[in-house]
Design an enzyme around this catalytic site. Structure first.
Site: not given
Length: 246
Positions: A127, A183, A215
């Site tokens: 991330c 994502d 994600h």
């Protein structure tokens, strides 16, 4: 086959700043490569501690520094709307220069440990951490980088800094990047731009795109966890570190 490990909380000095860190290392006496594990926006939470331990069990000294030490010491959140909001606010308060400085300090700290091979340095991040380790891959000490779903690599940086993609020409090691095709925070155009930059500057790299993965697909605490994609990506991470870190 994994090795027995031990864990401890450590303090990483960076000038006047004391960065909290989570250290996991093999119990057996020896010298090991070091892997720096970089958090998501949620701090060094139980998922990041678990990843740090998993890395160590593969035969590495692994350290997860608190990237938000300057903004919010001790910050740790779960995967809730409130956690996302708090984490994003802190992300926007960081600076690329400070992040790189803290990363360099963590590497320097690791290199002083008696069981670390100081020339064998790897990074893994998720991330926001995926964004950070792409930036960190530009450090000359870094031999291997695994970047998971780092949003904004081609076009975002806090404040007025240049985005990580502008550092691509400085990357000397090998970089693997992992993305989920579901994502929405990372358009296909972004991953293509990353791949083009890595190719242009002749960086040894591989890009992995997982169909059906969103994600955060590597994190088993998220609703977006994708066991199949996570297992495949972990095998590739192990391959990367085994090949590049001796």
């Amino acid at each position: 086959m994994t090795v027995d490990i031990k864990t401890t909380l450590v303090t990483i000095p960076n000038q006047n700043l004391q960065i909290a860190g989570y250290l996991a290392e093999p119990v057996a006496v020896g010298q090991y490569p070091v892997v720096i594990v970089i958090q998501e926006i949620f701090g060094v939470n139980s998922h990041i501690r678990d990843v740090t331990e998993r890395v160590a069990k593969e035969g590495y000294v692994a350290i997860a520094p608190a990237i938000y030490q300057r903004q919010a010491p001790g910050f740790e959140e779960g995967y809730t709307p409130e956690g996302i909001e708090a984490g994003r606010k802190l992300k926007d308060q960081t600076s690329s220069a400070e992040i790189l400085s803290d990363l360099e300090a963590t590497i320097a700290y690791a290199q002083t440990l008696p069981n670390v091979k100081p020339e064998e340095v790897g990074l893994i991040g998720f991330c926001f951490g995926g964004w950070i380790v792409y930036l960190g891959a530009s450090l000359p000490t870094v031999k291997a980088t695994a970047s998971f779903y780092g949003a904004g690599i081609p076009h975002w940086a806090p404040g007025t800094a240049e985005p990580p993609i502008t550092y691509t020409d400085k990357i000397q090691g090998t970089l693997y990047a992992f993305f989920g095709l579901e994502d929405t925070s990372i358009p296909m155009a972004d991953t293509e731009q990353i791949e083009q930059a890595l190719t242009k500057y002749q960086v040894n790299h591989k890009i992995f795109r997982y169909p059906g993965a969103d994600h955060g697909f590597f994190c088993d605490q998220r609703a977006s966890y994708n066991a199949e994609a996570a297992a495949d990506a972990w095998q590739k991470v192990k391959q990367l570190f085994q090949t590049e870190l001796k």
